[in-house]
Scaffold this active site. Structure first.
Site, PDB file in Angstrom:
ATOM      1  N   ASP A  12       0.818  -1.230   0.000  1.00 19.09           N
ATOM      2  CA  ASP A  12       0.000   0.000   0.000  1.00 19.09           C
ATOM      3  C   ASP A  12       0.848   1.274   0.000  1.00 19.09           C
ATOM      4  OD1 ASP A  12      -2.304  -1.636   0.347  1.00 19.09           O
ATOM      5  OD2 ASP A  12      -1.914  -1.670   2.500  1.00 19.09           O
ATOM      6  N   HIS A  40      -4.299  -1.919  -6.021  1.00 14.21           N
ATOM      7  CA  HIS A  40      -3.644  -0.674  -6.404  1.00 14.21           C
ATOM      8  C   HIS A  40      -4.736   0.324  -6.700  1.00 14.21           C
ATOM      9  CE1 HIS A  40       0.238  -2.309  -6.549  1.00 14.21           C
ATOM     10  NE2 HIS A  40       0.137  -2.947  -7.675  1.00 14.21           N
TER      11      HIS A  40
END
Ligand code: GDP
Length: 424
Positions: A12, A40
């Site tokens: 992340d 994503h």
């Protein structure tokens, strides 16, 4: 030439946005590990896209997207995501899939869920996407390669063998219904037929592309600290998120990887269980979580609140080192603009001793952060496009991190949108 974009931390880090940006300068974007177990986030003029299995180049019309043999391929998730992206991005993404990739099946997902349930509080924070059972089967040699889906008799035999083993577990340990080899064979044979037109020999394809001078981008999922060998085992994932694994999971020659861009956030965030030395709790943590990312720090895949904390230079230096990073991209710098002071963790105190080297998990669990405090810049920096225009204190923060992680920070991201980038 090959360029890799990978995470320096727990995942992340904002890799999706950086990949999307560099995809515009690439001919081919390749996924080489992991599956649909992470997300994503990319924001374009068409809106926000959460990509799980598709390479981030799908939002660029001219890019060929490749799913390598190292990926855990959930075929249904693949088609679902492809249709979703196609419906919104205004073009038909070009995607090729390795005939050696293995298939993440419905029983992998089921087994992942049953095992998490069985472990209860002692679980490792799985996303329940079937990743660990999938890779276990691969290394136990009972996985299903895409090419094996095309031969129904072969497929039936392989699935029968899987059922013979799994049904003992399903019935004896989890008290769940057994697998039906006939139904599974029909289902995966049919899915194989759908996949066939986009299946290729990925290693040959990429080697040819290299000979033709094409620019290839390797897209990593998660980050160094989730590597099963070098990360915070057992709070790790089941495939290697290291750039070097691109040589295995996509068949790329090691010497072809010229640039390795490690992505890290200007603070730390982590989803799931495991030691996280700089974690902030209470109001301080809540404030950062609310302000982080494009809409607060909540997992792109699971919606789980992410744990947040100060920048951990010990973990990030280690993360960059293992990746062999040539460059660093620092994201979410704008998020810190509200702070009077910003802390950076420059060492771990373990049993009274201070270390700068990231240790093994039982020691990370005991570590207390040693902080340096830097002044905040207290100005909104979104909209700034050149490094020189950033406030002096903001530049000092970036340069301090750069010195600590020992890798040049060449890209800065100061907002979630595509164009909110500063190249140094
Ligand atoms: P990835 O898995 O590494 O691609 O990371 P994610 O996409 O899951 O998480 C990154 C989060 O940060 C997403 O919500 C992005 O939209 C957001 N993001 C990326 N770069 C920036 C930035 O520079 N500023 C802000 N505010 N958000 C960003």
């Amino acid at each position: 030439m090959v360029r890799a974009i990978i995470g320096a931390n727990w995942g992340d880090e904002g890799k999706g946005k950086i990949t999307d940006m560099l995809a515009g300068q690439s001919d081919v974007v390749v996924r080489f590990q992991g599956g649909a177990n992470a997300g994503h986030t990319i924001i374009t003029d068409q809106g926000k896209f959460a990509l799980h299995l598709l390479p981030s180049g799908v939002l660029n019309e001219n890019v060929v997207n490749v799913i390598g043999m190292g990926v855990a391929l959930d075929i249904e998730a693949f088609f679902w995501e492809l249709r979703e992206v196609e419906g919104r991005c205004g073009h038909t993404p070009r995607v090729l899939i390795s005939d050696r990739a293995q298939v993440l099946t419905e029983y992998h997902v089921a087994l992942d869920c049953y095992e998490e349930e069985r472990l209860g509080k002692g679980s490792f924070g799985s996303t329940k996407s079937g990743i660990a059972p999938f890779y276990s089967d691969k290394y136990a040699k009972i996985g299903l390669q895409v090419c094996q889906l095309f031969d129904k008799d072969l497929l039936r035999k392989r699935i029968q063998n899987v059922a013979d083993q799994k049904n003992v577990l399903l019935e004896g340990l989890y008290h769940q219904p057994p697998l039906d080899p006939d139904a599974l064979t029909e289902k995966y044979y049919a899915l194989g037929q759908l996949l066939k037109p986009v299946t290729v020999d990925v290693a040959q394809y990429l080697h040819r592309a290299l000979r033709e001078g094409k620019r290839i981008l390797l897209e990593g999922q998660l980050g160094t600290l989730r590597d099963p060998d070098n990360g915070i085992f057992p709070f790790t994932t089941s495939s290697s998120p290291l750039a070097g694994y691109g040589t295995v999971g996509a068949g790329i020659p090691p010497r072809a990887i010229e640039e390795i861009i490690a992505v890290t956030k200007a603070y730390s965030s982590c989803v799931g269980a495991g030691p996280f030395v700089t974690e902030l709790f209470g109001e301080e943590g809540e404030e950062l979580r609310k302000r982080g990312g494009d809409a607060g720090e909540y997992g792109a895949k699971t919606g789980r609140p992410r744990r947040v904390g100060w920048f951990d230079a010990v973990a990030t230096r280690y993360g960059c080192m293992l990746q062999g990073a040539t460059d660093c991209a620092l994201t979410n710098l704008d998020v810190l603009s509200y702070l009077d002071e910003i802390k950076v963790c420059v060492g771990y105190r373990i049993d009274g001793e201070i270390t700068r080297d990231f240790p093994v998990t039982p020691l990370v669990e005991k570590a207390e952060p040693v902080y340096e405090t830097l002044p905040g810049w207290k100005t909104d920096i979104r909209g700034i496009r050149s490094y020189a225009d950033l406030p002096e204190k903001c530049r000092a923060y970036v340069e301090y991190l750069e010195k600590e992680i020992e890798v040049p920070i060449t890209y800065l991201s100061n907002g979630p949108k595509r164009e909110e980038m500063i190249a140094r």
